[in-house]
Write a protein that holds these residues in place. Structure first.
Motif, PDB file in Angstrom:
ATOM      1  N   PHE A 165      -8.784   3.071   8.213  1.00  0.00           N
ATOM      2  CA  PHE A 165      -7.922   3.576   9.431  1.00  0.00           C
ATOM      3  C   PHE A 165      -6.382   3.915   8.877  1.00  0.00           C
ATOM      4  O   PHE A 165      -5.730   3.249   9.042  1.00  0.00           O
ATOM      5  N   PRO A 166      -6.203   4.734   7.963  1.00  0.00           N
ATOM      6  CA  PRO A 166      -5.009   5.296   7.400  1.00  0.00           C
ATOM      7  C   PRO A 166      -3.849   5.321   8.431  1.00  0.00           C
ATOM      8  O   PRO A 166      -2.681   5.015   7.994  1.00  0.00           O
ATOM      9  N   ASN A 167      -3.851   5.539   9.747  1.00  0.00           N
ATOM     10  CA  ASN A 167      -2.904   5.648  10.813  1.00  0.00           C
ATOM     11  C   ASN A 167      -2.452   4.396  11.526  1.00  0.00           C
ATOM     12  O   ASN A 167      -1.720   4.293  12.083  1.00  0.00           O
ATOM     13  N   ILE A 168      -3.178   3.311  10.895  1.00  0.00           N
ATOM     14  CA  ILE A 168      -2.859   2.091  11.410  1.00  0.00           C
ATOM     15  C   ILE A 168      -1.819   1.438  11.399  1.00  0.00           C
ATOM     16  O   ILE A 168      -0.808   1.676  10.443  1.00  0.00           O
ATOM     17  N   GLU A 169      -1.205   0.934  12.343  1.00  0.00           N
ATOM     18  CA  GLU A 169       0.135   0.304  12.558  1.00  0.00           C
ATOM     19  C   GLU A 169      -0.255  -1.271  11.955  1.00  0.00           C
ATOM     20  O   GLU A 169      -0.974  -2.211  12.717  1.00  0.00           O
ATOM     21  N   ILE A 170       0.695  -1.710  11.102  1.00  0.00           N
ATOM     22  CA  ILE A 170       0.573  -3.158  10.557  1.00  0.00           C
ATOM     23  C   ILE A 170       2.004  -3.945  10.791  1.00  0.00           C
ATOM     24  O   ILE A 170       3.158  -3.473  10.069  1.00  0.00           O
ATOM     25  N   TYR A 171       1.906  -4.810  11.833  1.00  0.00           N
ATOM     26  CA  TYR A 171       3.105  -5.657  12.231  1.00  0.00           C
ATOM     27  C   TYR A 171       3.253  -7.099  11.303  1.00  0.00           C
ATOM     28  O   TYR A 171       2.263  -7.659  11.211  1.00  0.00           O
ATOM     29  N   GLY A 172       4.360  -7.264  11.110  1.00  0.00           N
ATOM     30  CA  GLY A 172       4.605  -8.563  10.513  1.00  0.00           C
ATOM     31  C   GLY A 172       6.162  -8.841  10.597  1.00  0.00           C
ATOM     32  O   GLY A 172       7.085  -7.922  11.027  1.00  0.00           O
ATOM     33  N   SER A 173       6.591  -9.972  10.223  1.00  0.00           N
ATOM     34  CA  SER A 173       8.059 -10.344  10.181  1.00  0.00           C
ATOM     35  C   SER A 173       8.856  -9.666   9.166  1.00  0.00           C
ATOM     36  O   SER A 173       8.527  -9.097   8.206  1.00  0.00           O
ATOM     37  N   ILE A 174      10.129  -9.572   9.572  1.00  0.00           N
ATOM     38  CA  ILE A 174      11.022  -8.679   8.939  1.00  0.00           C
ATOM     39  C   ILE A 174      11.377  -9.431   7.614  1.00  0.00           C
ATOM     40  O   ILE A 174      11.471  -8.797   6.568  1.00  0.00           O
ATOM     41  N   GLN A 175      11.129 -10.706   7.780  1.00  0.00           N
ATOM     42  CA  GLN A 175      11.449 -11.631   6.479  1.00  0.00           C
ATOM     43  C   GLN A 175      10.203 -11.502   5.490  1.00  0.00           C
ATOM     44  O   GLN A 175      10.346 -12.159   4.534  1.00  0.00           O
ATOM     45  N   ASP A 176       8.925 -11.009   5.933  1.00  0.00           N
ATOM     46  CA  ASP A 176       7.889 -10.979   4.984  1.00  0.00           C
ATOM     47  C   ASP A 176       7.749  -9.425   4.427  1.00  0.00           C
ATOM     48  O   ASP A 176       6.904  -9.122   3.948  1.00  0.00           O
ATOM     49  N   ARG A 177       9.043  -8.611   4.541  1.00  0.00           N
ATOM     50  CA  ARG A 177       8.970  -7.503   3.669  1.00  0.00           C
ATOM     51  C   ARG A 177       8.652  -7.708   2.487  1.00  0.00           C
ATOM     52  O   ARG A 177       9.068  -8.605   1.583  1.00  0.00           O
ATOM     53  N   ASN A 178       7.595  -6.678   1.893  1.00  0.00           N
ATOM     54  CA  ASN A 178       7.091  -6.802   0.295  1.00  0.00           C
ATOM     55  C   ASN A 178       6.135  -8.081   0.421  1.00  0.00           C
ATOM     56  O   ASN A 178       5.486  -8.255  -0.999  1.00  0.00           O
ATOM     57  N   ARG A 179       5.707  -8.709   1.205  1.00  0.00           N
ATOM     58  CA  ARG A 179       4.696 -10.013   1.169  1.00  0.00           C
ATOM     59  C   ARG A 179       3.586  -9.601   1.910  1.00  0.00           C
ATOM     60  O   ARG A 179       2.614 -10.156   1.594  1.00  0.00           O
ATOM     61  N   ILE A 180       3.592  -8.629   2.976  1.00  0.00           N
ATOM     62  CA  ILE A 180       2.477  -8.497   3.482  1.00  0.00           C
ATOM     63  C   ILE A 180       2.085  -6.963   3.537  1.00  0.00           C
ATOM     64  O   ILE A 180       2.881  -6.133   3.631  1.00  0.00           O
ATOM     65  N   PRO A 181       0.778  -6.854   2.961  1.00  0.00           N
ATOM     66  CA  PRO A 181       0.402  -5.799   2.272  1.00  0.00           C
ATOM     67  C   PRO A 181       0.100  -4.436   3.128  1.00  0.00           C
ATOM     68  O   PRO A 181      -0.023  -4.630   4.413  1.00  0.00           O
ATOM     69  N   PHE A 182       0.895  -3.399   3.141  1.00  0.00           N
ATOM     70  CA  PHE A 182       1.112  -2.045   3.814  1.00  0.00           C
ATOM     71  C   PHE A 182       1.597  -2.183   5.266  1.00  0.00           C
ATOM     72  O   PHE A 182       1.266  -1.412   6.036  1.00  0.00           O
ATOM     73  N   GLN A 183       2.437  -3.270   5.149  1.00  0.00           N
ATOM     74  CA  GLN A 183       3.418  -3.429   6.650  1.00  0.00           C
ATOM     75  C   GLN A 183       3.905  -2.096   6.762  1.00  0.00           C
ATOM     76  O   GLN A 183       4.747  -1.678   5.977  1.00  0.00           O
ATOM     77  N   THR A 184       4.040  -1.805   8.310  1.00  0.00           N
ATOM     78  CA  THR A 184       4.829  -0.575   8.643  1.00  0.00           C
ATOM     79  C   THR A 184       5.856  -0.886   9.621  1.00  0.00           C
ATOM     80  O   THR A 184       6.767  -0.165   9.890  1.00  0.00           O
ATOM     81  N   HIS A 185       5.628  -1.994  10.247  1.00  0.00           N
ATOM     82  CA  HIS A 185       6.636  -2.658  11.266  1.00  0.00           C
ATOM     83  C   HIS A 185       6.938  -3.836  11.128  1.00  0.00           C
ATOM     84  O   HIS A 185       6.274  -4.964  10.742  1.00  0.00           O
ATOM     85  N   PHE A 186       8.381  -4.000  11.154  1.00  0.00           N
ATOM     86  CA  PHE A 186       9.243  -5.219  10.708  1.00  0.00           C
ATOM     87  C   PHE A 186       9.776  -5.997  11.837  1.00  0.00           C
ATOM     88  O   PHE A 186      10.947  -5.500  12.255  1.00  0.00           O
TER      89      PHE A 186
END
Ligand SMILES: [Zn+2]
Length: 263
Positions: free
Chosen positions: A70-91
């Motif tokens: 699903f290439p258009n998927i939005e992937i949410y996680g903590s701003i503090q996990d930037r570069n730690r959550i694969p393919f994160q799009t929302h911080f």
């Protein structure tokens, strides 16, 4: 919005939020992708969002494969996990709002288990409350402190306990409830509510069911991890303030006595 859960790996849960009108789904902490994909296919659903609580592999392991599908998927996680959550799009930051299925969730920053841990609190229009808590609260427990301090975990639990309504259903990421309560029974051998809880949990598991989700109100009444201001627990742990009591319970759990599982 409907919630379904999948049991994967040894004792992980993956939660799937379903928008039945649009036939869309969001997934919370996909440890693996294959069971999620099967579920989506079987139920004719399109995946639009991933909500990650923290970066551990048994919470983000399925991100890559789901992103490919699903290439258009939005992937949410903590701003503090930037570069730690694969393919994160929302911080995300504390008290950010996110949407799914015509409903809104508030994001809370709950560091302790990891430094970037967040949770998602959905207060639905029909009055139901759902908390996707990752590894911060377990049935009869809290997450191990891999990155954060005792102070951080205590403040996270204090915030959740004091902020959220008692009817909140807690969707935790692991089935640890029986083991946790058997250990807490050793800490509080005279606590009848813990004994009752153990019997209830045994009967649930024997029927092939899960103990998740559980109610915050029940957990607040029984779990030693949310009862640091209980005088009896303070006497047992020889402490006289909530933080010291919490630390004492956490330390007890870190070096647990031997328990015998009933089955
Ligand atoms: Zn974890």
């Amino acid at each position: 919005m409907k919630v379904e859960m999948l049991s994967v790996l040894e004792d992980n849960f993956i939660f799937i939020l379903i928008d039945e009108i649009k036939r869309e789904a969001a997934v919370v902490d996909p440890a693996v992708a294959t069971p999620v994909i099967s579920f989506l296919n079987k139920n004719n659903l399109t995946l639009t969002k991933i909500f990650n609580t923290h970066h551990h592999f048994d919470h983000v392991g399925g991100n890559k494969e789901l992103k490919q599908l699903f290439p258009n998927i939005e992937i949410y996680g903590s701003i503090q996990d930037r570069n730690r959550i694969p393919f994160q799009t929302h911080f995300l930051e504390h008290k950010d709002k996110i949407n799914f299925g015509g409903e809104c969730a508030e994001v809370f920053f709950v560091p302790g288990h990891t430094l970037g841990h967040i949770c998602y609190f959905f207060s639905l229009k029909n009055g139901e409350n759902h908390l996707f808590i990752g590894d911060t609260i377990f049935g009869g427990g809290c997450g191990k402190l891999f990155e954060g301090s005792l102070e951080q975990m205590f403040n996270s639990l204090l915030f959740l306990r004091n902020t959220l309504p008692g009817n909140t259903l807690i969707w935790t990421a692991h089935e640890y409830t029986l083991e946790n309560y058997l250990i807490l029974e050793k800490l509080e051998p005279d606590n009848l509510l813990i004994k009752e809880k153990i019997q209830k949990v045994i009967s649930t598991l024997k029927n092939g069911l899960n103990t998740v989700p559980f109610l915050l109100s029940e957990e607040k009444a029984v779990s030693s991890f949310l009862r640091w201001d209980d005088i009896t627990l303070q006497k047992i742990t020889n402490t006289n303030n909530s933080f010291d009591t919490f630390c004492s319970v956490r330390k007890f759990r870190d070096n647990p006595p031997k328990i015998v599982k009933p089955f």
